[in-house]
Design an enzyme around this catalytic site. Sequence first.
Site, PDB file in Angstrom:
ATOM      1  N   ASP A 157      20.498  58.491  10.360  1.00  0.00           N
ATOM      2  CA  ASP A 157      21.877  58.954  10.504  1.00  0.00           C
ATOM      3  C   ASP A 157      21.879  60.077  11.533  1.00  0.00           C
ATOM      4  O   ASP A 157      21.209  61.095  11.338  1.00  0.00           O
ATOM      5  CB  ASP A 157      22.415  59.481   9.166  1.00  0.00           C
ATOM      6  N   ASP A 189      27.780  47.477   0.322  1.00  0.00           N
ATOM      7  CA  ASP A 189      27.430  48.585  -0.575  1.00  0.00           C
ATOM      8  C   ASP A 189      27.441  48.075  -2.007  1.00  0.00           C
ATOM      9  O   ASP A 189      28.428  47.470  -2.442  1.00  0.00           O
ATOM     10  CB  ASP A 189      28.459  49.716  -0.455  1.00  0.00           C
TER      11      ASP A 189
END
Lengths: 252, 211
Positions: free
Chosen positions: A130, A11
């Site tokens: 997702d 990230d």
Amino acid sequence: MLTKRIIPCLDVKDGRVVKGVQFVELRDAGDPVELAAFYDLEGADELVFLDISASHEGRETMVDVVEQVAATLAIPFTVGGGINKIDDMKRMLRAGADKVSLNTAALLNPTLIKVGADFFGSQCIVVAIDAKYDESINSWKVYTHGGRRETDWEVVAWAQEAARLGAGEILLTSMDSDGEKKGYNIALTKAVSEAIRIPVIASGGAGNAAHFLEIFDHGVADAALAASIFHYKETSVKEVKNYLREKGVPVR
Amino acid sequence: MIGIIDYGMGNLYSVSKALERLNVDYIISNEQEVLFDTDGLILPGVGSFKDAMSILKKTGLDTFIKGEAVRGKKLLGICLGMQLLYEESEENGVTEGLSLLNGKVERFPGVSKGSGLNYKVPHMGWNKLNFHQDSPILNRVPEDYVYFVHSYYVKDYKNEELLASSEYDVQVPAVVGRRNVFGTQFHPEKSSIVGMSILRNFVKLVKEEER
């Protein structure tokens, strides 16, 4: 024989790797370029950089990060997060990314997948999904906006649609398993992987090396992504690969 | 000096960065006069065979590349760039290639000839090289894994032009070559240490030319 891929995910916020990466031997654990080189040496097959910058400036910085990473890294890498239009894809790919990953933008505007695939080739276009289990349909629903908004899409239907539009790969995250470290979601991954003919990267739930074996053997995944277990050194890419090799899974 | 042929169809950035790491001078260009003055050429390529050939034809680079190869200049085709070295491809309708190597390009069947089961296309990921014969481009290269992304592969090739292959249900020509013309179906610039050692060998061949 094609190997199963192990993919660490980083990230990045405002040009720095975040989420508490712990690397004692690195001078600066927040430097994406250093971490990329570290994972390359460890035997990572690919890397994913997820831009979680909220600001415009942060997004701009990501282009520099991609350029620097591309200059030093000799394995493929994908950039995701904040890629909403063809221009965003162009900038990331020109900066040296091998693939871009689309999530919310693809659901809001599915033709983006097609335009991107026509322009850059399917191999550049990863569609990230997702998914969360929904009892009422006894399947998984697709979510957008970092898992905050439910859509009408059932996961297999959306994966098939994405593949039809030209996606080269699906990065499938189980919201139910994510962060739990109890293993990848085998049923979800298997359902999607068997329904489409493009590679599926399983994501969410990795806690140990055995979880990787499970998702390859039973989940029919082509690749497996993990973040915290590698960052926190609970295991390493090398350890996972040694374990898989012992169990007869083809790995590099 | 290596010339990277820029015809609008390749990830030139990663190839050029790989050359920088190998400390070799390079120039990215689509101009024949500029490319003519180099000691070796790299033909990269991502995209469709038909589009690539149509650009090469329109710009006259097809004739130029063939001429340079015949003159003995070292040439390395990467991925689609390797496929372009062959006689023809069936991608989006049969298209004639540069015909510097013998064979044609076809799509992976996607159905296993052994089991009858479907397998995934593109062939994407790391696959192992099997060497078929010695070549300066494979000098001290380990018989190891390299990174592929492609949906088409070379068929009906000549055995003497096959240097290394990989298995993906069918035999996939992975490193090919004849005399000064070489090709890799995988991306050496994305294949970690193994890929870099192949590029290093190519650079060495080009530098021998300079002397």
